[in-house]
Write a protein that holds these residues in place. Structure first.
Motif, PDB file in Angstrom:
ATOM      1  N   ALA A   1     -39.762 -16.391 -26.142  1.00 47.52           N
ATOM      2  CA  ALA A   1     -40.448 -16.247 -24.734  1.00 47.52           C
ATOM      3  C   ALA A   1     -40.472 -17.486 -23.952  1.00 47.52           C
ATOM      4  N   TRP A   2     -41.457 -18.257 -24.314  1.00 48.09           N
ATOM      5  CA  TRP A   2     -41.700 -19.442 -23.448  1.00 48.09           C
ATOM      6  C   TRP A   2     -42.753 -20.199 -24.725  1.00 48.09           C
TER       7      TRP A   2
ATOM      8  N   GLY B   1     -42.633 -14.031 -17.480  1.00 51.49           N
ATOM      9  CA  GLY B   1     -43.221 -12.928 -18.413  1.00 51.49           C
ATOM     10  C   GLY B   1     -44.551 -13.154 -18.957  1.00 51.49           C
TER      11      GLY B   1
END
Length: 220
Positions: free
Chosen positions: A127-128, A158
């Motif tokens: 995701a990150w 997100g």
């Protein structure tokens, strides 16, 4: 560079006190930060400001620990959390918290603790990751939380969340035990949705929304 920067405080949120480390000198903090003299989220955490183990009493993450949670309404198993050594993120050695729901995909989050005892969230697998594509590390758990404190847990696609301390020292009963040294956080995301998380000192997360702690296994 480790320039100390006064933190921007959002209306209605109080600031944490004390000398805190792990701040960088990059961009201005995104309000609310809730921490005096510390940029939260921080665009450039300094590896030298971090320690190897996460022993914050509210969020202890010793590799090998396992927590089990059940749905309070049905008693059915709902979630397992486990801890393992993590990868290096932005030059910082991390600890990975693995969330395995009874239904759904596994989620792996990376954390690290600074020398003052604050725990930072440095990324989520797939995701990150802090330092990549503008994502910044946020404060997952302060060393000394106070009622009313607010802080951004991360700033990434997100993962833009703000946590606020809503209660301290309330008696909380879950299937495993009753705890009176507790911390309650309200965590709100950018979409306006929120969840409640309750932590017991020396134990970690004991309740989140409808899920409650039913078992803990500590490393031998």
């Amino acid at each position: 560079m480790r320039t100390r920067v006064p933190a921007a405080i959002a209306a209605g949120l109080l600031a944490l006190t004390g000398a805190l480390t792990a701040c960088g000198s990059g961009s201005a903090p995104s309000p609310p930060s809730g921490v005096d003299g510390l940029v939260v989220p921080t665009p450039d955490p300094e590896p030298a400001d971090f320690v190897a183990a996460i022993d914050n009493p509210w969020l202890p993450l010793a590799p090998g620990t396992r927590w089990e949670y059940a749905d309070e309404a049905t008693g059915q198993p709902a979630l397992v959390l486990t801890v393992e050594a993590g990868p290096e993120v932005a030059g910082i050695a991390t600890t990975t918290l693995v969330r395995t729901p009874a239904e759904g995909a596994e989620v792996r989050d990376h954390y690290a603790q600074d020398r003052a005892g604050n725990v930072w969230w440095l990324g989520r697998v797939g995701a990150w990751q802090a330092g990549v594509s503008g994502a910044q590390a946020g404060l997952a758990m302060p060393a000394r939380p106070r009622f009313g404190d607010g802080f951004r847990t991360a700033l990434a696609p997100g993962a833009s969340e703000v946590a606020t301390v809503r209660a301290l020292g309330e008696e909380v009963t879950v299937p495993l035990a009753t705890y009176d040294r507790t911390l309650e956080l309200e965590v709100a995301d950018a979409a306006g949705e929120s969840r409640t998380e309750v932590y017991a000192r020396g134990v970690g997360l004991v309740r989140t929304d409808r899920l409650a702690l039913v078992g803990v296994e500590e490393p031998r």
